[in-house]
Write a protein that holds these residues in place. Structure first.
Motif, short mmCIF file in Angstrom:
data_model
loop_
_atom_site.label_atom_id
_atom_site.label_comp_id
_atom_site.label_asym_id
_atom_site.label_seq_id
_atom_site.Cartn_x
_atom_site.Cartn_y
_atom_site.Cartn_z
N ASP A 52 0.93 -1.28 -0.08
CA ASP A 52 0.01 -0.14 0.21
C ASP A 52 0.88 1.16 0.05
OD1 ASP A 52 -2.48 1.58 -0.18
OD2 ASP A 52 -2.47 1.68 1.84
N ILE A 53 1.81 1.48 -0.83
CA ILE A 53 2.83 2.63 -0.88
C ILE A 53 2.71 2.97 -2.33
CG2 ILE A 53 5.12 3.24 -1.04
CD1 ILE A 53 4.31 2.16 1.86
N VAL A 54 2.23 2.22 -3.28
CA VAL A 54 2.11 2.77 -4.56
C VAL A 54 0.56 2.35 -4.71
CG1 VAL A 54 2.64 2.63 -7.06
CG2 VAL A 54 4.40 2.96 -5.07
N SER A 55 -0.14 3.22 -5.50
CA SER A 55 -1.42 2.86 -6.24
C SER A 55 -1.31 2.75 -7.73
CB SER A 55 -2.60 3.69 -5.67
OG SER A 55 -2.45 4.99 -6.69
N ARG A 56 -1.97 1.70 -8.28
CA ARG A 56 -2.12 1.20 -9.54
C ARG A 56 -3.57 1.42 -10.07
NH1 ARG A 56 -3.40 -2.86 -13.38
NH2 ARG A 56 -1.97 -3.24 -14.90
N THR A 57 -3.73 2.44 -11.12
CA THR A 57 -4.99 2.82 -11.44
C THR A 57 -5.11 2.49 -13.00
OG1 THR A 57 -5.42 4.60 -9.90
CG2 THR A 57 -6.69 4.46 -11.64
N SER A 58 -6.21 1.59 -13.43
CA SER A 58 -6.13 1.25 -14.82
C SER A 58 -7.36 1.78 -15.36
CB SER A 58 -6.45 -0.29 -14.98
OG SER A 58 -5.17 -1.14 -14.60
#
Length: 124
Positions: free
Chosen positions: A67-73
């Protein structure tokens, strides 16, 4: 895929922190995203310099799992995926900047060049 044979043996909060943002690539990715805010995979790879696709993909997966980086598709053609720091990830930035500042005091440069990555994350 690699499977650990032993469970992680984290005995103090410092070990947890170093597991989350320590190492060569995790801290660099965090610093780049702190400056650039949101990047697509190819943009992040370009900013990182000499990282391989396999290492970048694996490191991003670890940072996402922690939960350090978010990935948005985005459901578009062509597909678009963006990476950004989460609130937890952004909270790590001052710690990394502090380490960078400390290292700058004690780092003995052998040449005239300042480490390139520091130019990305050490913005006070």
């Amino acid at each position: 895929m690699y499977q650990r044979k032993l469970e992680k043996d984290i005995r103090c909060p410092l070990e947890y922190g170093l597991e989350i943002f320590g190492g060569k690539w995790k801290s660099r990715i965090i610093c780049v995203l702190a400056v650039k805010q949101v990047l697509r995979y190819s943009e992040l790879r370009r900013e990182m310099g000499n990282i391989t696709d396999a290492v970048l993909a694996a490191t991003l997966k670890e940072l996402i799992a922690d939960d350090i980086v978010s990935r948005t598709s985005y459901d578009e053609i062509p597909p678009r995926v963006e990476y950004a720091l989460t609130e937890k990830g952004a909270s790590v930035v001052p710690i990394l900047q502090s380490i960078c500042h400390w290292s700058g005091i004690f780092y003995r440069e052998t040449g005239e060049n300042t480490p390139i990555q520091c130019l990305k994350c050490d913005h006070r």
